[in-house]
Design an enzyme around this catalytic site. Structure first.
Site, PDB file in Angstrom:
ATOM      1  CD1 TRP A 182     -22.024  25.369   4.251  1.00 19.67           C
ATOM      2  CD2 TRP A 182     -20.729  23.822   5.224  1.00 19.67           C
ATOM      3  NE1 TRP A 182     -22.218  25.445   5.614  1.00 19.67           N
ATOM      4  CE2 TRP A 182     -21.442  24.503   6.234  1.00 19.67           C
ATOM      5  CE3 TRP A 182     -19.846  22.795   5.599  1.00 19.67           C
ATOM      6  CZ2 TRP A 182     -21.298  24.210   7.584  1.00 19.67           C
ATOM      7  CZ3 TRP A 182     -19.716  22.505   6.951  1.00 19.67           C
ATOM      8  CH2 TRP A 182     -20.431  23.203   7.935  1.00 19.67           C
ATOM      9  CG  ASP A 236     -28.537  27.492   9.752  1.00 24.01           C
ATOM     10  OD1 ASP A 236     -27.720  26.622  10.047  1.00 24.01           O
ATOM     11  OD2 ASP A 236     -28.537  28.622  10.268  1.00 24.01           O
ATOM     12  CD  GLN A 263     -26.860  30.631   5.850  1.00 21.24           C
ATOM     13  OE1 GLN A 263     -25.808  31.032   6.303  1.00 21.24           O
ATOM     14  NE2 GLN A 263     -27.615  31.377   5.055  1.00 21.24           N
ATOM     15  CG  PHE A 321     -24.850  34.619   8.385  1.00 21.43           C
ATOM     16  CD1 PHE A 321     -23.961  34.145   7.428  1.00 21.43           C
ATOM     17  CD2 PHE A 321     -24.374  34.767   9.683  1.00 21.43           C
ATOM     18  CE1 PHE A 321     -22.638  33.815   7.748  1.00 21.43           C
ATOM     19  CE2 PHE A 321     -23.053  34.446  10.029  1.00 21.43           C
ATOM     20  CZ  PHE A 321     -22.190  33.969   9.069  1.00 21.43           C
ATOM     21  CB  SER A 322     -30.076  31.747   8.910  1.00 21.39           C
ATOM     22  OG  SER A 322     -29.371  30.581   8.577  1.00 21.39           O
ATOM     23  NE  ARG A 369     -25.514  33.943  14.099  1.00 17.15           N
ATOM     24  CZ  ARG A 369     -24.604  34.167  15.043  1.00 17.15           C
ATOM     25  NH1 ARG A 369     -24.168  35.393  15.279  1.00 17.15           N
ATOM     26  NH2 ARG A 369     -24.136  33.170  15.771  1.00 17.15           N
ATOM     27  CG  ASP A 370     -29.845  33.223  12.527  1.00 12.50           C
ATOM     28  OD1 ASP A 370     -29.127  33.600  11.578  1.00 12.50           O
ATOM     29  OD2 ASP A 370     -29.402  32.527  13.472  1.00 12.50           O
ATOM     30  CD  GLU A 417     -25.944  30.151  16.167  1.00  8.15           C
ATOM     31  OE1 GLU A 417     -25.005  30.821  15.724  1.00  8.15           O
ATOM     32  OE2 GLU A 417     -25.956  28.911  16.091  1.00  8.15           O
TER      33      GLU A 417
HETATM   34  C1  FRU Z   1     -26.765  28.570  12.673  1.00  5.65           C
HETATM   35  C2  FRU Z   1     -25.977  29.736  12.095  1.00  5.65           C
HETATM   36  C3  FRU Z   1     -26.833  30.991  12.063  1.00  5.65           C
HETATM   37  C4  FRU Z   1     -26.190  31.796  10.966  1.00  5.65           C
HETATM   38  C5  FRU Z   1     -25.764  30.720   9.989  1.00  5.65           C
HETATM   39  C6  FRU Z   1     -24.484  31.026   9.275  1.00  5.65           C
HETATM   40  O1  FRU Z   1     -26.289  27.328  12.293  1.00  5.65           O
HETATM   41  O2  FRU Z   1     -24.805  29.940  12.849  1.00  5.65           O
HETATM   42  O3  FRU Z   1     -26.905  31.658  13.297  1.00  5.65           O
HETATM   43  O4  FRU Z   1     -27.072  32.696  10.386  1.00  5.65           O
HETATM   44  O5  FRU Z   1     -25.623  29.528  10.737  1.00  5.65           O
HETATM   45  O6  FRU Z   1     -24.243  30.122   8.239  1.00  5.65           O
END
Ligand code: FRU
Length: 475
Positions: free
Chosen positions: A28, A31, A47, A93-94, A157-158, A213
């Site tokens: 998979w 992002d 990701q 995560f991102s 996040r991110d 996000e």
């Molecule tokens: C956006 C998201 C981010 C998160 C990541 C998780 O597509 O939901 O907010 O960090 O994907 O895979």
């Protein structure tokens, strides 16, 4: 007619693997993360869940390129911490990357599966460093930010970090209180100790984003741009705002969509060695049908796009010129004036540049992609001069996966409509009028025969002025 999905006993032929869009080796992808031009190479992290074509415990996949076109896979850069809990979905995560005095430093959200670890916080912010750009070490005093401020109850996040004009590190983190998305601003001298400044911006509407996000805030010419991704039942898409930023707060003066297609999410930008602001996005969306999972993978990136401002302040995006290296030496098809509707090309790795004289149109005109040998079905892109609408329809026969019809009013056509299109096995990327609008689509032909380009028009002829089709090479 050979149905590519029904070849029992035969080696799996994967009709959906792109030839020149970035896709994961297996498993998979979502992002793009940590985009950076570092020591003469472009780094793309993403990701990634390597063990299956679905979202799972997240890793950071990694690839490098010297030209933004040809990518070389590198070992996975960041992995979730070892766990002894079955079904633990915790992962990385991102986030983003910067050069900190020669160290490639990435900042990311550590996501903890709170069903498995009810005593821990779901999202905290961490860093990892690398001296060679390949092997990363997580910082021993992670997390560098432990608690969200008030107003980030619905997500936090991110992190997207940059070196600000005043010499400090700044960062926006996507957040929301359940009503409005926000980009929270932080400041630091050393990337390890962070001070919360406040919300750099928040959604002016309370009916479309419970959180934002992957926010990205950056200067572009004489203004600032804020990009934020929204994934809600009521609205899915990527917003772009422009306006002044005083180092703490941004005024949102204009608002638009970065891309009007359904399969464009979580873009990230970076500046390369030439000072270009380049954007790459996940060319897919949450909740989409993904026929590629039958082949063990899912998710692709858009081609890299250079951002720029039109004179009226509108944010434009055009494919980076490096992509021309993919073209075969001579065009597959070149057409001038006076073209009749019908098939003009066959192939699933193509670039099309078409200029139409709107004044000559007698009604809607355009083309079909991934259509049958007689030009039936497939995806239809037409422009209706009367309503000034570009209409993209994925409901035609011969396609599987999500359908849908997408309309976009083209605000500037000075007589000509220019469509610049990238076709790649299971995707179509569309640039309209020099990047005034863009649209990204995943498109899954049901059988190998749906691989034709045909011109369509109401009225006598297709108002083509100039049209070129190139076959594009595999990377
Ligand atoms: C956006 C998201 C981010 C998160 C990541 C998780 O597509 O939901 O907010 O960090 O994907 O895979």
């Amino acid at each position: 007619m050979s149905n590519v999905h029904e070849q029992p006993g035969k080696a799996a032929v994967d009709p959906y693997r792109p030839a020149y869009h970035f896709s994961p080796p297996t498993g998979w992808l979502n992002d793009p993360n940590g985009l950076i031009y570092w020591r003469g190479e472009y780094h793309l992290f993403y990701q990634h869940y390597p063990d299956g074509p679905e979202h799972g415990p997240m890793h950071w996949g990694h690839a490098v390129s010297s030209d933004l076109v040809h990518w070389r896979h590198l070992p996975i850069a960041l992995m979730p911490d070892a766990t002894d809990k079955p079904g633990d979905r915790s992962g990385i995560f991102s986030g983003s990357a910067v050069d900190d005095d020669g160290m490639l430093t990435v900042m990311y959200t550590l996501f903890t599966d709170t069903e498995t670890h009810p005593d821990r916080r779901q999202e905290v912010q961490c860093i990892a460093t690398s001296a060679d750009g390949i092997h990363f070490e997580k910082y021993e005093d992670n997390p560098v930010i432990v608690d969200p401020p008030a107003g980030a109850e619905h997500g936090w996040r991110d992190p997207k970090v940059w070196r600000d004009e005043d010499g400090s590190w700044k960062m926006v983190i996507g957040a929301g209180d359940g009503t409005r998305g926000k980009a929270l601003l932080y400041r630091s001298r050393d990337l390890r100790e962070w001070e919360f400044v406040g919300a750099a911006a928040e959604d002016g509407r309370d009916d479309r984003s419970r959180m934002w996000e992957c926010p990205d805030l950056f200067p572009l010419d004489d203004t600032y741009v804020l990009v934020a991704s929204v994934n809600e039942p009521e609205f899915q898409g990527v917003l772009a705002f422009t306006g002044p930023f005083d180092g703490e707060r941004m005024q949102l003066e204009t608002e638009g969509l970065v891309d009007f297609g359904p399969d464009f999410y979580a873009p990230q930008t970076f500046v390369d060695g030439d000072g270009r602001r380049i954007l790459i996005a996940w060319m897919d969306r949450w909740g989409a049908e993904r026929p590629t999972t039958a082949y063990g993978w899912s998710g692709i990136m858009t081609v890299p796009r250079q951002l720029f401002l039109f004179e009226d302040g509108h944010v434009g995006a055009r494919p980076v010129p490096e992509l021309k290296a993919l073209r075969e030496a001579t065009p597959l098809v070149t057409l001038g004036d006076g073209v009749e509707p019908g098939r003009i090309a066959e192939g699933n790795s193509l670039e099309i540049e078409a200029t139409f004289d709107v004044n000559r149109a007698e009604g809607p005109f355009g083309m079909t992609l991934f259509s049958s040998p007689t030009g039936e079905g497939g995806m239809r892109i037409t422009y209706a001069p009367a309503s000034r609408k570009l209409i993209v329809d994925r409901d035609g026969e011969g396609l599987i996966g999500d359908g849908g019809r997408y309309e976009h009013e083209i605000d500037k056509t000075e007589g000509d409509l220019v469509l610049h299109i990238f076709v790649d096995h299971s995707s179509v990327e569309l640039f309209v009028n020099g990047g005034r609008a863009t649209a990204s689509f995943r498109v899954y032909p049901e059988t190998a025969t749906y691989n034709n380009v045909a011109l369509v028009a109401d009225g006598s002829g297709v108002p083509v002025k100039q049209l070129d089709v190139w076959r594009l090479k595999q990377i």
